[in-house]
Each structure stands twice: as C-alpha cells, then as structure tokens.
Scaffold this active site. Structure first.
Site, short mmCIF file in Angstrom:
data_model
loop_
_atom_site.label_atom_id
_atom_site.label_comp_id
_atom_site.label_asym_id
_atom_site.label_seq_id
_atom_site.Cartn_x
_atom_site.Cartn_y
_atom_site.Cartn_z
CB SER A 89 12.49 -3.25 -11.05
OG SER A 89 11.84 -4.19 -10.20
CE LYS A 104 5.99 -0.28 -7.34
NZ LYS A 104 6.75 0.42 -6.28
NE ARG A 119 8.16 -5.41 1.41
CZ ARG A 119 9.17 -4.98 0.67
NH1 ARG A 119 9.03 -4.87 -0.64
NH2 ARG A 119 10.33 -4.64 1.22
CE1 TYR A 159 13.24 2.52 -11.57
CE2 TYR A 159 11.76 0.89 -12.52
CZ TYR A 159 12.29 1.54 -11.41
OH TYR A 159 11.86 1.20 -10.15
CD GLU A 202 -6.79 -1.27 -0.19
OE1 GLU A 202 -6.66 -0.11 0.25
OE2 GLU A 202 -6.39 -2.28 0.44
CE LYS A 210 4.52 -1.48 -3.44
NZ LYS A 210 5.36 -0.74 -2.46
NE ARG A 265 10.95 -6.80 -2.60
CZ ARG A 265 10.10 -7.80 -2.71
NH1 ARG A 265 10.53 -9.04 -2.75
NH2 ARG A 265 8.79 -7.56 -2.77
#
Length: 334
Positions: free
Chosen positions: A281, A255, A224, A320, A240, A203, A213
């Site tokens: 998004s 992602k 982040r 989506y 990871e 990610k 957001r």
C-alpha cells in the site's frame, strides 16, 4: 575524417535507436498473467468505501467485489488476493470471525468462486489481524505477547474454512514459526491436498504498511516487530525460505517489494518454486501522491516499478494496479 577501427568500436546505443528496436531487445516484459489483484471486501456496507490513503482503491461490497473479479479476469490478470474486513462488533481476542464459515472472507471466496470459477486464481489472506480486537496477527498470551503455537491452531482452522469455501491458494501472512507445516497438515487432513500455499516467506516489519491498516480497519496498537522480520536482515530471510520449503510451501513471497529487491533477487536465485512479490500500500500511495502533485509521470512510474520487481526475479506481482496495467498491456483499457 575519423579512421576506421577507432574508438568506440562497440556501440550499445545502436540497440536503443527506436521504440521498435528497444521493444525487440527488451530483457524483461510485463504480462497480465504476471499480476495478482489484492482486493478488500467489507461487511455491512451497501456502497464501496474509498480508502483515503490509496486513491482509486476501495473497500468493496460483495457485489462490487464480484464485478472487480470479472474485470480482472477479462483483463487477463492471473489471480485475486482477498482480504476480509468484518464489522467492528465481530472482532474479538481470538479473531473468531476469521474462522466462521459465514464470516465475510469465506462468503467473499464463495461469491468470487461462483462468479469466475477456475478462470481466476482465488487467493485468501490467512491471518487474524483483520479479525482481532487487538489488531495483532495471532492470539495473545497473559502477558500480551503473541502466542506462536496457540496462533497456529487458529491458522489451521482458518485454512480449513477457506478451503471449504472454495479458495485455490491460501496465503499465511502472520509470520508465525511453523505456520506452513501446520496449514499444509490442516488442509491435507480434510482432503484439500489441491489447495496451494503461498508462503509469506520474507515479510518485513515495514513503515510502508500504513495505508493498508486503513484498508482493513486495523485495531492494532504497538507494532509487529516480534514476528515480522527486521529490515536490516537478509540471511534471516534465507533461513525462513528454507523452513517454508521444507514445510511444504508451493510458492514463496517477499513483502514489501520495492524496498527489498535485493532480498527478492536472493530468494529467486535460491529456489525452483514460483516467487511472488507484494507491491504494498505504501508503495502504491507514494506513486499516486507524487503523480497527483504532477511531480512524476504516473503511468511510466507504475510500469517502471513493476518492471523492477519482475527484473529482480518475481514470477508474480501482487499490485493494486493489476487490472489497470493488464488492460494497458493488452490495449483493452484504451
């Protein structure tokens, strides 16, 4: 007249001559079962709230979420990934609404499970960012930094309440070190061995999260970058990946999807578990905005982005457009 055997002898264009020919030899195909619908449910609203940066996407009420789940199931979509949006007054430093058995996400899981049962794979976002007043994905220490190990304790609690609510798959998305192992132990401790874990393995700290957001009413200030991955790195993702598999991940994810197709292809080549990719998004918003301007063909652009993600190695795609595309594939949306 051209002599026989002259150049070119090989003519790949023969396999592109007609739509039927192209369809027959297509190497990659989208199927409704490849698709997972991310959906937002917001506490304390009586009507769906449109997300301005994501035309066509809304923050659902509990009732409209049930309807969206049924619509997705009927279209043949494989799963639904649920995100809860609590009332602002319920946000606090520890994100306690995220572990409240009657919190909005847990209630939504129960609603959808009652509506569709096992006919749709119900997934839940396992992260604190929607529930904290500071907007970070974990608990902060005295210096305002995300405390990895204190956050893991909260994730364990979240996993258990989501499993008790009836979720099929939890998706730990906070990028804390050790999160998969802790969540697996937490689930097994309460007898929820059958609940699967979709690891957000790679990610990235991406500029494309902006519209999300708004969708979750994020309170984040700052960024982040200390826990999400650096967009410059690939080997880090493979590290990871190895850790997530060792800790018990059932499925892994990359992602965002579109800007990281190379990472997706590397991950897919390394593993023997299902691989997901999240078309986020910002990817959605770019296509919708360009289509609204008349600059691109919307349906063709959507299909091309999804084919690219699947071609790169994704078995499952969170998008989506999941229900819309599934309906178009099956013809039920016409």
């Amino acid at each position: 007249m051209t002599a026989y055997g002259s150049f070119p002898g090989a003519r790949p264009r023969r396999l592109r001559t007609t739509p039927a020919m192209r369809r027959m030899v297509a190497e990659t195909r989208l199927h409704p079962a490849d698709l997972i619908l991310p959906a937002f449910v917001r506490e304390g609203i009586s009507e769906p709230v449109p997300i301005q940066a994501m035309p066509g996407v809304v923050q659902h009420t509990r009732d409209t979420l049930r309807k969206a789940a049924v619509e997705a199931r009927e279209a043949g979509v494989a799963g639904i990934m649920l995100f809860g949006v609590p009332e602002d007054a319920k946000k606090d430093a520890l994100g306690t609404a995220g572990t409240d058995p009657d919190g909005i996400l847990q209630v939504a899981i129960r609603d959808v499970r009652a509506e569709v049962g096992d006919e749709l794979v119900i997934m839940s976002d396992l992260c604190l960012d929607e529930y904290t007043d500071h907007g970070h994905c974990g608990v902060l220490d005295a210096d305002g930094r995300v405390d990895n190990d204190a956050t893991l304790e909260r994730y364990a609690e979240m996993a258990q309440v989501q499993a008790d609510a009836g979720v099929h798959v939890v998706g730990p998305s906070g990028m804390m070190d050790g999160q998969i192992g802790v969540v697996r132990d937490a689930l097994d401790t309460i007898g929820k061995e059958d609940v699967s874990i979709l690891a957000y393995t790679a990610k990235y700290s991406s500029a494309f999260y902006g519209p999300f957001r708004e969708a979750v009413g994020s309170s984040l200030t700052g960024d982040r970058k200390t826990y999400q991955q650096d967009p410059a790195n690939v080997r880090e993702s493979l590290r990871e990946l190895a850790l997530d598999l060792e800790e018990g991940a059932d499925m892994v994810m990359v992602k965002p999807a579109g800007p990281y197709l190379d990472v997706l292809a590397r991950v897919a080549a390394e593993v023997d578990v299902p691989v997901a990719a999240y078309q986020i998004s910002g990817e959605y918003a770019m296509v919708e905005a360009a289509a609204e301007k008349g600059w691109i063909d919307r349906e063709k652009a959507i299909a091309e982005t999804l084919l690219g993600i699947k071609r790169a190695g994704a078995n499952m795609i969170l998008t989506y457009w999941a229900t819309e595309v599934a309906q178009r594939i099956s013809g039920s949306g016409r």
